[in-house]
Motif scaffolding. Structure first.
Motif, PDB file in Angstrom:
ATOM      1  N   UNK A  18      29.927  -2.833  15.137  1.00 23.77           N
ATOM      2  CA  UNK A  18      28.837  -2.353  15.713  1.00 23.77           C
ATOM      3  C   UNK A  18      27.667  -3.383  15.865  1.00 23.77           C
ATOM      4  N   UNK A  19      27.153  -3.658  17.035  1.00 20.22           N
ATOM      5  CA  UNK A  19      26.095  -4.406  17.163  1.00 20.22           C
ATOM      6  C   UNK A  19      24.631  -4.148  16.959  1.00 20.22           C
ATOM      7  N   UNK A 277      24.349 -12.496  22.125  1.00 17.06           N
ATOM      8  CA  UNK A 277      23.599 -13.982  22.308  1.00 17.06           C
ATOM      9  C   UNK A 277      22.352 -13.558  23.314  1.00 17.06           C
ATOM     10  N   UNK A 278      21.801 -14.558  23.397  1.00 14.28           N
ATOM     11  CA  UNK A 278      20.339 -14.450  24.303  1.00 14.28           C
ATOM     12  C   UNK A 278      20.650 -13.924  25.665  1.00 14.28           C
ATOM     13  N   UNK A 279      21.873 -13.800  26.008  1.00 21.07           N
ATOM     14  CA  UNK A 279      21.855 -13.136  27.572  1.00 21.07           C
ATOM     15  C   UNK A 279      22.592 -11.763  27.294  1.00 21.07           C
ATOM     16  N   UNK A 280      22.607 -11.505  25.985  1.00 19.14           N
ATOM     17  CA  UNK A 280      23.028  -9.815  25.685  1.00 19.14           C
ATOM     18  C   UNK A 280      24.403  -9.743  25.910  1.00 19.14           C
ATOM     19  N   UNK A 281      25.286 -10.744  25.971  1.00 22.59           N
ATOM     20  CA  UNK A 281      26.760 -10.473  25.913  1.00 22.59           C
ATOM     21  C   UNK A 281      27.210 -10.338  24.393  1.00 22.59           C
ATOM     22  N   UNK A 282      28.209  -9.528  24.135  1.00 29.96           N
ATOM     23  CA  UNK A 282      28.546  -9.222  22.892  1.00 29.96           C
ATOM     24  C   UNK A 282      29.520 -10.248  22.642  1.00 29.96           C
ATOM     25  N   UNK A 283      29.242 -11.022  21.401  1.00 25.65           N
ATOM     26  CA  UNK A 283      30.216 -11.988  20.663  1.00 25.65           C
ATOM     27  C   UNK A 283      30.307 -11.762  19.351  1.00 25.65           C
TER      28      UNK A 283
END
Length: 295
Positions: A18-19, A277-283
Motif C-alpha cells: 500500500x502506497x 517518486x516525485x513524478x508520482x510513479x509507484x516504485x
C-alpha cells in the motif's frame, strides 16, 4: 538459503504494497528534499513502537531534510536526535536552527520579496556566517528545480500551476515550521561531517537507534550523483559498519540486486516497501535491518 532474505508473511507483504499518501503525514521539514522520507514516516513509527524501550538517541547519519528525526522528537519516540550532514549548504540550515537563529530566519523569510531580481541578487552573494548561508540555502531549495542543490541544478521555469518562482515559496508555512522546530531544538543535536564516522563512534552504545538513508548509488545507480553534492560512498563499508552497531538500525535503499547481496552477506533481513517518486510513479525501495518481524 538466500530465499530467507525476504520475510515470508503474506499479510504484511500486502500491507507494505500500500502506497502512503504523503499528504496525510505532518510536513515538518523546511526542505523540499530529493529522496526525502516523508512517505516512510508510518513505517518508521511502526519500527520504533515495536521496541521495548524508547531510544535515548536517534542518529540520522545522512540527515538531508531530517523528516525522520523531526518526527521522532515531535512524537516523543526518542529522547534526543542527532542529525549528521556533510553538505555545507544543508548543514548551515540545521546549524542555524540548533544554534538559536530561528527568529532571525523567520524575519528574513517573511520580509523577503521574492522576484527574479531579488533572488538573483541574494544568490550571488558570498556569505561567511552560518545564518545567511542558511537563508540562501532555503531560497535555493525552494526555487531550484525539484529542490535540488547539487551542481547543475537551476531555477524552476514554470513551477506548480504555472506559478514559476512562487510555486514553492510559502513564507508563512516556512516560518511556522521554523517556529515549531525551535520549540524542540533542545532535543536536537547537529554535526556537520561524515555520518559513517559518527556511527562508528556510537557503535558500542546499545541505547542508540539509527535511521540510515544513504545516497542511492549502489548497483550503478546514478540518482544520487544527480541529486546530491556528496554522493560517493562506500556501500560495502556502510554494511560492515552496521554489523558493528550494538543498537538497532534500519537502512532504506534502492531496490537493487547489489544491495540485496550486501544485506545477505552481512546477515541482515531485507524487504521491499511501496513508495511514490516525485513524478508520482509507484516504485519499491528496500528496508534493511537486523530483524524485520515488526514489518
Amino acid at each position: 538459503m538466500q530465499q530467507n532474505l525476504f520475510l515470508e508473511n503474506r499479510e504484511t507483504d500486502q500491507e507494505n504494497k500500500k502506497t502512503v499518501n504523503v499528504a496525510s503525514i505532518p510536513q515538518r521539514s523546511l526542505f523540499r528534499y530529493p529522496g526525502g522520507k516523508t512517505w516512510f514516516v508510518p513505517t518508521f513509527r511502526k519500527w520504533l513502537k515495536s521496541k521495548h524501550k524508547k531510544p535515548s538517541l536517534l542518529i540520522e547519519p545522512f540527515a538531508g531534510g531530517g523528516i525522520i528525526s523531526l518526527t521522532a522528537i515531535f512524537e516523543n519516540m526518542a529522547d534526543k536526535a542527532l542529525l549528521v550532514e556533510l553538505d555545507e549548504q544543508v548543514a548551515a540550515v540545521w546549524q542555524s536552527l540548533v544554534d538559536g537563529h530561528a527568529n532571525w530566519l523567520i524575519n528574513k523569510i517573511l520580509n523577503f520579496e521574492l522576484n527574479l531580481n531579488n533572488l538573483s541578487s541574494e544568490l550571488n552573494k558570498s556569505h561567511s556566517d552560518v545564518r545567511n548561508k542558511a537563508f540562501q540555502t532555503i531560497l535555493k531549495n525552494r526555487t531550484y528545480h525539484g529542490g535540488i542543490l547539487a551542481a547543475g541544478s537551476g531555477l524552476v521555469k514554470y513551477g506548480e500551476n504555472g506559478k514559476g518562482l512562487l510555486s514553492r515559496w510559502y513564507p508563512l508555512t516556512l516560518a511556522k515550521r521554523i517556529k515549531a522546530i525551535n520549540y524542540i531544538k533542545n532535543k536536537l543535536l547537529f554535526l556537520q561531517g561524515d555520518g559513517m564516522d559518527v556511527m562508528s563512534k556510537y557503535s558500542p552504545k546499545s541505547d542508540v537507534a539509527y535511521f540510515i538513508d544513504p545516497p542511492y548509488t549502489a548497483g550503478g545507480k546514478r540518482a544520487g550523483a544527480r541529486l546530491y553534492r556528496h554522493y560517493d560512498i562506500d556501500h560495502e563499508h556502510l554494511f560492515a559498519l552496521c554489523k558493528t552497531l550494538k543498537g538497532d538500525f534500519i537502512l532504506t535503499y534502492d531496490n537493487a540486486e547489489e544491495v540485496k547481496a550486501l544485506a545477505y552477506k552481512y546477515g541482515f533481513k531485507a524487504k521491499p516497501i511501496s513508495m511514490k517518486n516525485t513524478h508520482h510513479a509507484e516504485m519499491t525501495e528496500l528496508v534493511i535491518g537486523k530483524d524485520l518481524s515488526w514489518l
